[in-house]
Each structure stands twice: as C-alpha cells, then as structure tokens.
Scaffold this active site. Structure first.
Site, PDB file in Angstrom:
ATOM      1  N   LYS A 146       3.040   5.326   7.387  1.00  0.00           N
ATOM      2  CA  LYS A 146       1.656   4.939   6.504  1.00  0.00           C
ATOM      3  C   LYS A 146       2.415   3.611   5.765  1.00  0.00           C
ATOM      4  CE  LYS A 146       1.767   7.393   2.809  1.00  0.00           C
ATOM      5  NZ  LYS A 146       1.753   6.705   1.254  1.00  0.00           N
ATOM      6  N   ASN A 147       3.760   3.777   5.231  1.00  0.00           N
ATOM      7  CA  ASN A 147       4.428   2.740   4.215  1.00  0.00           C
ATOM      8  C   ASN A 147       4.605   1.598   4.926  1.00  0.00           C
ATOM      9  OD1 ASN A 147       3.652   4.607   2.117  1.00  0.00           O
ATOM     10  ND2 ASN A 147       5.854   5.401   2.137  1.00  0.00           N
ATOM     11  N   ARG A 166      -2.405   3.696  -5.254  1.00  0.00           N
ATOM     12  CA  ARG A 166      -1.638   2.825  -6.304  1.00  0.00           C
ATOM     13  C   ARG A 166      -1.033   1.657  -5.456  1.00  0.00           C
ATOM     14  NH1 ARG A 166       3.048   2.049  -6.852  1.00  0.00           N
ATOM     15  NH2 ARG A 166       3.030   1.257  -8.766  1.00  0.00           N
ATOM     16  N   CYS A 180       0.364   7.958 -11.794  1.00  0.00           N
ATOM     17  CA  CYS A 180      -0.077   9.106 -10.635  1.00  0.00           C
ATOM     18  C   CYS A 180       0.959  10.355 -10.903  1.00  0.00           C
ATOM     19  CB  CYS A 180       0.187   8.516  -9.359  1.00  0.00           C
ATOM     20  SG  CYS A 180       2.078   8.655  -8.662  1.00  0.00           S
ATOM     21  N   ILE A 234       4.090  -1.564 -12.515  1.00  0.00           N
ATOM     22  CA  ILE A 234       4.217  -2.725 -11.388  1.00  0.00           C
ATOM     23  C   ILE A 234       4.562  -3.893 -12.184  1.00  0.00           C
ATOM     24  CG2 ILE A 234       2.475  -2.011  -9.663  1.00  0.00           C
ATOM     25  CD1 ILE A 234       0.475  -4.141 -11.048  1.00  0.00           C
ATOM     26  N   ASP A 235       5.301  -3.802 -13.366  1.00  0.00           N
ATOM     27  CA  ASP A 235       6.138  -4.869 -14.028  1.00  0.00           C
ATOM     28  C   ASP A 235       6.936  -5.845 -13.409  1.00  0.00           C
ATOM     29  OD1 ASP A 235       7.566  -2.480 -14.161  1.00  0.00           O
ATOM     30  OD2 ASP A 235       8.983  -3.767 -15.246  1.00  0.00           O
TER      31      ASP A 235
END
Ligand code: EPZ
Length: 429
Positions: free
Chosen positions: A22-23, A95, A119, A126-127
C-alpha cells in the site's frame, strides 16, 4: 459496520500470499500526476486506501482504472487535471493524500490540498513537506483548512530534512524531478517504498541517484513520459503474517514477499526463539517455537525495526516468557492496541513512549474495537491465539491496508469470518 469473528487456537499451516505494498502504491499512483501519458502499475493491492487515492485522483480530473483485466493492471491518465484540489472530505480519510502536493505543483504550478489534520496515531504534521517546497521556490499560503502552493517552475535546491519523513521524502522527490536544475536532498528516508517510487520515476524519464540511501540527487527534466511498473510486495503485511505463524505455533510459508525488506523483523523474531528460514527470493518459512522468549524492540526508521510492526510484535510479546520492553520512537500515540490487548488478558504497562509487556499471558477471547490500521492487525493476531471467540469491531481500519485478510488467514487454517459488508462507509482516519 464490518466485524470479524475469530476463534483462537488453530496453528496456521500452508502458504499465505502477500499483496503489493500500500505504501508504495500510494506515492506511485500520485506520480502519474507528473505526466500527460498513461502510467500502468502492477500488483496494486485492493485495499481501502487505494480506493481513496483513486477517488482523489479522479476528483482532480484523472482517469483511473483500478486492477482491471487478467493482468490485474491499474492505469492512471492525468492528461487533463481539471481541478487540482485535494478536497477535505477525501483527505480527512487518508492523510497520505498529501502525496499529491509535490507532483501537482511540479506539473501544474498550483495545488490546493486540505490540511490532513492528525489521526489516531499522532499529529502527523506536513511542515517538512511545506518547508521543502518553499526552498524550491513555491509560495505557500494556508487558509480555511487548505494549503495553497504556487510556483511558475520549481527550482532545484539543497534541502536537509529536519526529521526523517517517508512521505516527505517521496513528495519532494516528485517535486524535484521536474524542477529546474539539480536538487540535493539529505537526511532522506531509506524505506523500500522510496526506492520503489524512484524506480517508477526513473522509468518515466527522471534522473535520480541515491534513492534508498539518506542522500538523493535529482537532475530536473522538463517533462516525463508514461511507464509500466510493478509495485513491491508489502513488507508489513509479510511481517504480520510471519507473526501470525509464530504466535499460533504453526508452520507457515509467507510467499510473494521480499525477504530483503524484512531484515529487522526476521532478526527480532529469531531472537524470540521463532524458527525462520528464507526459502527463496520471495518466500520465508516461519515455525512457531514451543517457547517464546521475551525480547525488547525500539522502533526506528528503515532499516531499523519498523513502527508499522510495533503493534503486531506486541501481540507476540504477550505470549513470550519474560519481560519485553517496547519503545515507540516514531509516533506519539501508537499504543491504541494496548488497552484492547489488556482486555484480552495481556499484562502491559505503558509509560510515555515505552510499554512493558510481561508474559506469557493466557489471552481470552473478547469483543474488541479496532482503532487504527496496525492496532487492528495486533488484535487479529491476539484473537488467533486467544481462548474462545473474539469479535473485532470497526474493521474498516484493517481494510485500509490488508487485502482480504480473512480469506488469506482462513486459507491457512484460521477460524475467521467477516460479518457485514466489505467497504461499508468509512469514518475519518
Ligand atoms: C509513512 O507515513 C507511512 N505511510 C506510515 O505507515 C509509516 O508508519 C511512517 O511512514 C513511518 O514509517 C505511508 O507511507 C503512506 P513520516 P508518514 O513522515 O510519511 C514526523 C501504515 O500503517 N513528521 O515518516 O506520514 C511525523 O509526525 C502507515 O501503513 C513531521 O514532524 O510518516 C512522525 O513523527 C501509518 N513533519 C515522523 O516525522 C512532517 O512534515 C515520521 O513520519 C512529516 C513527518
């Protein structure tokens, strides 16, 4: 709401097959944004997060065909991106939607992406994605819960990640391949999923060196073309099945996997006394030992022990003789499975980012609640060895990252049934 009913006590025997990762699939699908041509992907897993990504790309104007035909091919064509916006109602359920940020800016010069929010396992900011894009010349504003990024053309840069981030590395790699000039990225994630994405991008015409190491160098090109690429096997699904064979005291072959991606997991399982043999380039045999010995883990970035295997390992540790210390160093709230395991009879104490597991505990079946993807996998593993019949609720969390898990486990002797209909409406992540 889907539920799984599992009766524990059956050692698993036979061969269980691993699906695509999946990733890897998520960034590789996002990479199709970078070209007008069609991108064809093999071995895409049929899991909820992939369906979410399909919806996301389609909502922007892409044509996506998931897992079609005899060859089970996924084809994505982003010839026209009529609406380069990642909308909140999709992003809130996954996300990893942030992975479209870099490719959208690189391809179209503009992106609007809903801020993912946190989550179950942590704040998940996401900086670092934003900071990287800004150093490449993007102007980024945030309002009404959305990020807006603009750049006529991104510029090559030298960026050093403050923290190792997997999707941050992937997002900025996809931004860099179309940037003007050279980009040097340091302190990159070394996960196999990064290398898998780089292999696809290279097949599309990108010029990348060093993927899979902490330093990646990219020479930007003006355009990319279509390609066909086979996604890596899912190393976390494979690791989960290795633990299933171990915890049930079975004799299981985990096939269609890549043993080279399982180094830390295999070494740790051997340390607990589990017999593991690599029996080919894509197969590992696991035999549950009579007695499991306690062993500590500390989650680290790849090639260390993966955080995505921490919950599953903790289920095994409940059955091991002695005290196992489990340190979670990547996410701030990744012990959601602990209370449910305790309800099944486990002896676990949490102190900040460490959990102490005392075993062996006699696990008894219970009605338990899934909370996030890997916590759900941990509960499945515990139920496979618990005394009696467990009921796992909210298994849509599990369906995000495990393809037909009940069929695969039933195929090697587990007593497991699904109640309710697959892909019932999910709630947010
Ligand atoms: C990826 O998430 C995986 N997801 C996760 O798998 C995995 O747990 C994680 O990497 C770590 O291996 C996908 O690949 C889709 P990170 P990602 O950015 O990229 C902090 C699963 O179960 N951070 O490597 O979101 C972050 O908070 C999922 O399949 C920042 O501070 O993780 C975390 O503490 C769960 N700022 C650490 O870095 C940022 O901009 C590592 O996160 C980005 C991350």
């Amino acid at each position: 709401m889907d539920m799984l009913v599992i009766r524990g006590g059956n050692p698993l025997h036979g061969t269980i097959r691993v699906s695509g990762a999946k990733n890897s699939a998520l960034p590789c699908m996002a990479a199709a944004i970078l070209t007008e041509d069609a991108v064809t992907l093999e071995n895409i897993p049929q899991v909820r997060d992939i369906e979410t990504e399909r919806k996301l790309l389609a909502s922007m104007g892409a044509e996506v065909e998931l897992c079609k035909g005899e060859e089970d091919l996924t084809t994505i064509s982003c010839r026209t991106l009529s609406d380069p916006v990642a909308k909140y109602e999709i992003v809130k359920t996954m996300r990893a939607s942030a992975l479209v940020l870099g490719p959208l800016v690189a391809r179209t010069g503009m992106a609007r992406v809903a801020m993912p929010g946190g989550c179950a396992i942590g704040g998940r900011p996401i900086d670092l994605h934003i900071k990287g894009l800004e150093t490449m010349g993007a102007t980024i504003t945030q309002e009404h819960g959305y990020l807006e990024a603009r750049a006529d053309r991104l510029r090559g840069t030298h960026l050093v990640f403050d923290k190792i981030t997997v999707t941050g590395t992937e997002d900025l790699l996809m931004a860099a391949v179309l940037a003007e000039g050279e980009t040097l990225m340091e302190n990159c994630a070394r996960e196999p999923e990064v290398s898998d994405l780089a292999a696809l991008l290279t097949a599309m015409g990108a010029q990348i060196e060093g993927a899979g190491t902490s330093t990646i160098r990219v020479q930007g090109v003006t355009s990319l073309h279509g390609a066909r690429h086979r996604i890596n096997p899912d190393r976390i699904e494979a690791g989960t099945f290795l633990i299933a064979g171990a915890i049930t005291g079975g004799d299981l072959v985990v096939a269609d996997c890549n043993p080279n991606h399982l180094g830390a997991v295999i070494a740790k399982l051997r340390e607990t006394g589990v017999c593991i043999d690599v029996i080919g380039p894509d197969a590992v045999r696991v035999r549950g030992g009579e007695k499991l010995r306690a062993a500590d883990i500390s989650t680290e970035e790849y090639p260390g022990f993966p955080t995505d295997m921490q919950a599953q390992y903790m289920a095994l540790a409940t059955k091991a003789e002695g005290v196992s210390l489990v340190r979670e160093n990547i996410f701030e709230n990744r012990f959601m499975h602990v209370q449910e395991l305790v309800r099944m009879g486990a002896d676990i104490k949490v102190d900040g980012s460490a959990a102490t597991v005392r075993g062996p505990a006699c696990l008894s079946a219970a009605a338990v609640m899934c909370s996030d993807l890997r916590a759900s996998a941990s509960l499945v593993l515990a139920a496979l060895v618990a005394d009696g019949e467990s009921i796992l609720d909210r298994v849509y969390h599990l369906d995000r990252g495990y393809e037909r898990i009940e069929e695969k486990l039933r195929g090697v002797g587990a007593q497991i049934q699904r109640l309710g209909n697959l892909f019932a409406p999910a709630e947010s992540e």
